[in-house]
Design a protein around this motif. Structure first.
Motif, PDB file in Angstrom:
ATOM      1  N   SER A   1       0.828  -1.208   0.000  1.00 51.16           N
ATOM      2  CA  SER A   1       0.000   0.000   0.000  1.00 51.16           C
ATOM      3  C   SER A   1       0.862   1.257   0.000  1.00 51.16           C
ATOM      4  O   SER A   1       2.003   1.251   0.460  1.00 51.16           O
ATOM      5  CB  SER A   1      -0.903   0.011   1.238  1.00 51.16           C
ATOM      6  OG  SER A   1      -0.140  -0.002   2.429  1.00 51.16           O
ATOM      7  N   ASP A   2       0.283   2.321  -0.537  1.00 60.12           N
ATOM      8  CA  ASP A   2       0.907   3.654  -0.525  1.00 60.12           C
ATOM      9  C   ASP A   2       2.300   3.646  -1.140  1.00 60.12           C
ATOM     10  O   ASP A   2       3.312   3.889  -0.475  1.00 60.12           O
ATOM     11  CB  ASP A   2       0.929   4.217   0.908  1.00 60.12           C
ATOM     12  CG  ASP A   2      -0.478   4.345   1.485  1.00 60.12           C
ATOM     13  OD1 ASP A   2      -1.372   4.794   0.739  1.00 60.12           O
ATOM     14  OD2 ASP A   2      -0.691   3.951   2.638  1.00 60.12           O
ATOM     15  N   VAL A   3       2.315   3.328  -2.434  1.00 59.92           N
ATOM     16  CA  VAL A   3       3.557   3.322  -3.220  1.00 59.92           C
ATOM     17  C   VAL A   3       3.440   4.419  -4.270  1.00 59.92           C
ATOM     18  O   VAL A   3       2.493   4.428  -5.062  1.00 59.92           O
ATOM     19  CB  VAL A   3       3.790   1.959  -3.904  1.00 59.92           C
ATOM     20  CG1 VAL A   3       5.124   1.951  -4.639  1.00 59.92           C
ATOM     21  CG2 VAL A   3       3.737   0.815  -2.885  1.00 59.92           C
ATOM     22  N   THR A   4       4.385   5.359  -4.264  1.00 60.49           N
ATOM     23  CA  THR A   4       4.343   6.503  -5.187  1.00 60.49           C
ATOM     24  C   THR A   4       5.496   6.416  -6.179  1.00 60.49           C
ATOM     25  O   THR A   4       6.650   6.212  -5.792  1.00 60.49           O
ATOM     26  CB  THR A   4       4.447   7.829  -4.402  1.00 60.49           C
ATOM     27  OG1 THR A   4       3.316   7.929  -3.526  1.00 60.49           O
ATOM     28  CG2 THR A   4       4.467   9.025  -5.334  1.00 60.49           C
ATOM     29  N   TYR A   5       5.160   6.588  -7.467  1.00 62.36           N
ATOM     30  CA  TYR A   5       6.157   6.655  -8.537  1.00 62.36           C
ATOM     31  C   TYR A   5       6.078   8.062  -9.107  1.00 62.36           C
ATOM     32  O   TYR A   5       5.065   8.436  -9.703  1.00 62.36           O
ATOM     33  CB  TYR A   5       5.848   5.639  -9.633  1.00 62.36           C
ATOM     34  CG  TYR A   5       5.808   4.199  -9.158  1.00 62.36           C
ATOM     35  CD1 TYR A   5       6.936   3.383  -9.240  1.00 62.36           C
ATOM     36  CD2 TYR A   5       4.629   3.653  -8.639  1.00 62.36           C
ATOM     37  CE1 TYR A   5       6.889   2.056  -8.813  1.00 62.36           C
ATOM     38  CE2 TYR A   5       4.578   2.334  -8.208  1.00 62.36           C
ATOM     39  CZ  TYR A   5       5.713   1.544  -8.297  1.00 62.36           C
ATOM     40  OH  TYR A   5       5.661   0.240  -7.866  1.00 62.36           O
ATOM     41  N   GLN A   6       7.140   8.839  -8.963  1.00 63.82           N
ATOM     42  CA  GLN A   6       7.102  10.246  -9.355  1.00 63.82           C
ATOM     43  C   GLN A   6       8.327  10.582 -10.207  1.00 63.82           C
ATOM     44  O   GLN A   6       9.460  10.325  -9.801  1.00 63.82           O
ATOM     45  CB  GLN A   6       7.090  11.116  -8.090  1.00 63.82           C
ATOM     46  CG  GLN A   6       6.892  12.593  -8.366  1.00 63.82           C
ATOM     47  CD  GLN A   6       6.923  13.383  -7.075  1.00 63.82           C
ATOM     48  OE1 GLN A   6       7.940  13.442  -6.405  1.00 63.82           O
ATOM     49  NE2 GLN A   6       5.817  14.003  -6.726  1.00 63.82           N
ATOM     50  N   ASP A   7       8.075  11.134 -11.390  1.00 62.70           N
ATOM     51  CA  ASP A   7       9.150  11.539 -12.296  1.00 62.70           C
ATOM     52  C   ASP A   7      10.031  10.349 -12.678  1.00 62.70           C
ATOM     53  O   ASP A   7      11.208  10.279 -12.344  1.00 62.70           O
ATOM     54  CB  ASP A   7       9.988  12.663 -11.671  1.00 62.70           C
ATOM     55  CG  ASP A   7      11.064  13.187 -12.621  1.00 62.70           C
ATOM     56  OD1 ASP A   7      10.864  13.103 -13.854  1.00 62.70           O
ATOM     57  OD2 ASP A   7      12.113  13.646 -12.132  1.00 62.70           O
ATOM     58  N   ILE A   8       9.414   9.384 -13.374  1.00 64.78           N
ATOM     59  CA  ILE A   8      10.116   8.187 -13.856  1.00 64.78           C
ATOM     60  C   ILE A   8      10.113   8.254 -15.384  1.00 64.78           C
ATOM     61  O   ILE A   8       9.046   8.269 -15.999  1.00 64.78           O
ATOM     62  CB  ILE A   8       9.421   6.893 -13.389  1.00 64.78           C
ATOM     63  CG1 ILE A   8       9.031   6.962 -11.905  1.00 64.78           C
ATOM     64  CG2 ILE A   8      10.288   5.684 -13.701  1.00 64.78           C
ATOM     65  CD1 ILE A   8      10.155   6.990 -10.920  1.00 64.78           C
ATOM     66  N   HIS A   9      11.275   8.308 -15.987  1.00 67.39           N
ATOM     67  CA  HIS A   9      11.376   8.530 -17.438  1.00 67.39           C
ATOM     68  C   HIS A   9      12.326   7.515 -18.067  1.00 67.39           C
ATOM     69  O   HIS A   9      13.177   6.958 -17.385  1.00 67.39           O
ATOM     70  CB  HIS A   9      11.913   9.940 -17.727  1.00 67.39           C
ATOM     71  CG  HIS A   9      10.980  11.038 -17.349  1.00 67.39           C
ATOM     72  ND1 HIS A   9      10.426  11.905 -18.269  1.00 67.39           N
ATOM     73  CD2 HIS A   9      10.475  11.414 -16.153  1.00 67.39           C
ATOM     74  CE1 HIS A   9       9.630  12.761 -17.641  1.00 67.39           C
ATOM     75  NE2 HIS A   9       9.653  12.485 -16.350  1.00 67.39           N
ATOM     76  N   GLY A  10      12.185   7.333 -19.384  1.00 70.01           N
ATOM     77  CA  GLY A  10      13.178   6.543 -20.104  1.00 70.01           C
ATOM     78  C   GLY A  10      12.578   5.484 -20.999  1.00 70.01           C
ATOM     79  O   GLY A  10      11.415   5.578 -21.417  1.00 70.01           O
TER      80      GLY A  10
END
Length: 396
Positions: free
Chosen positions: A331-340
């Motif tokens: 629970s409560d997993v954040t993915y922020q600014d993932i690029h490529g």
């Protein structure tokens, strides 16, 4: 637009590491050179007893102590650096290379090559550890009966530890293990092993609180960083990973009764040609484990097979779990600014537990491509929300 509120994840309090308080100019450290105890920098003479003797004297010192390892190559069997000690400020300063036995059978069943137990206030600085693991890898890859292998460096049941500027090469098994520790800072470490070397995780953390891993380069045949049960308040920043299997939380849920993982931040990481990028994995069978309050922020993927993945159906060899579901609650997993770029069409895969679906998954500003086209996403039993630009289109 305003970003999503991020999980409250306290940065571990490690300030006093920045200047290891006992090694300020006013604190006079007792000096112990391994040469004084018979160590020879010729790469041939067994210096195991000399290192053990230097440690025994440093540990018995009531004042801060420095153990110095000069330039050259030192052949070592297993060394156990046992505490508790009479002081809380021992620096192991390595200018040379420590070399494991070339015959992997010598330490292959010893579990560890260099192990610190029940110590407080120990710093390891500089130098190279050469695990000479290639012979054991070949044995394992041939399918013969082989020893499990030895971890190169382990700290267990220890507090206030610093590992800085260390290089670890070709470990038989894991390179660095932090187990049952509090307040550990790993900085400027370089780990290197072949991309096909089995079980050579770069840094493994378990049952530990307040661990920080900074400014490190890890290339290996398994996870660059693996995060086991009982880990909390872990901060990983500015890590380059590849080759390897990525940064992995898990595998969790191997045991039915298991401590959870919480308050983990992975920030500013680069993955190049890895099997995974940011991964959470759990066994597909009953457990009371959990993973919560996880932040993955500012990651770059370069041709990564599974850039973002939650796999709750891990079942190696399809043994002891077919037909069951994972009890691990994510629970409560954040993915922020993932690029490529992804090396496969499905760049985001959330394969969560049927019984305990993933909750509170957040995707914000994610852009992953496959062959210069938008990649795909796959969701199973996963709930959450997306905001900002999210590509592939969110399946939450």
């Amino acid at each position: 637009m305003a970003g999503l509120p991020l999980p409250m994840i306290p940065r571990p309090i490690t300030l006093f590491f920045i200047v290891f308080f006992a090694f300020s100019p006013s604190a006079k450290a007792a000096q112990f050179s391994v040469l004084s105890y018979g160590a020879k920098p010729d790469g041939k003479t067994d210096s195991t007893k000399a290192f053990a003797a230097a440690w025994a004297h440093a540990c018995a010192s009531t004042q801060p102590a420095t153990i110095s390892v000069p330039k050259g190559s030192f052949s070592l069997g297993q060394v156990r650096f046992q505490g508790p000690c009479k002081n809380r400020a021992i620096l192991l300063r390595i200018d040379g290379t420590l070399v494991a036995p070339s015959d992997y059978k010598v330490i292959g069943n010893a579990k560890n090559w260099l192990i610190f137990e029940h110590v407080n206030g120990v710093a390891v600085s500089g130098g190279t550890l050469d695990g000479q693991g290639a012979g054991l890898w070949s044995c394992k890859n041939s399918g013969k009966g082989c020893p499990r292998g030895a971890t190169s460096l382990e700290f267990t049941n220890s507090n206030n530890i610093a590992i800085t500027g260390l290089a670890s090469l070709n470990s038989q098994l894991f390179h660095i293990v932090i187990n049952g520790c509090q307040n550990v800072k790993v900085q400027g470490v370089k780990v290197s092993a072949a991309g096909n070397s089995p079980n050579t995780d770069g840094i493994h953390v378990q049952s530990s609180t307040g661990v920080t891993i900074l400014n490190s380069r890890i290339g290996t045949g398994d996870d660059c960083v693996s995060i086991g049960p009982g880990t909390s308040s872990l901060w990983i920043e500015n890590v380059a990973c590849g080759p390897g299997h990525g940064i992995s939380i898990g595998s969790l849920g191997k045991e039915s009764q298991e401590a959870g993982v919480q308050n983990v931040t992975v920030k500013t990481a680069t993955f190049t040609g890895t099997q995974n990028g940011l991964r959470i994995k759990s066994w597909g069978r009953p457990s009371n484990g959990f993973a919560r309050d996880i932040l993955f922020q500012h990651a770059v993927m370069n041709n990564v097979q599974n850039p973002i993945v939650i796999d709750q159906n891990y079942c190696p060899g399809e043994k002891n779990c077919p037909g069951q579901v994972s009890g691990v609650k994510i629970s409560d997993v954040t993915y922020q600014d993932i690029h490529g770029s992804s090396a496969t069409e499905v760049a985001v895969k959330f394969d969560c537990s049927k019984k305990y679906p993933c909750t509170g998954i957040k995707l914000e500003d994610v852009k992953l491509t496959y062959k210069n086209q938008p990649a795909e996403a796959s969701c199973s039993n996963a709930g959450g929300l997306a905001s900002g630009l999210v590509q592939p289109t969110s399946c939450l």
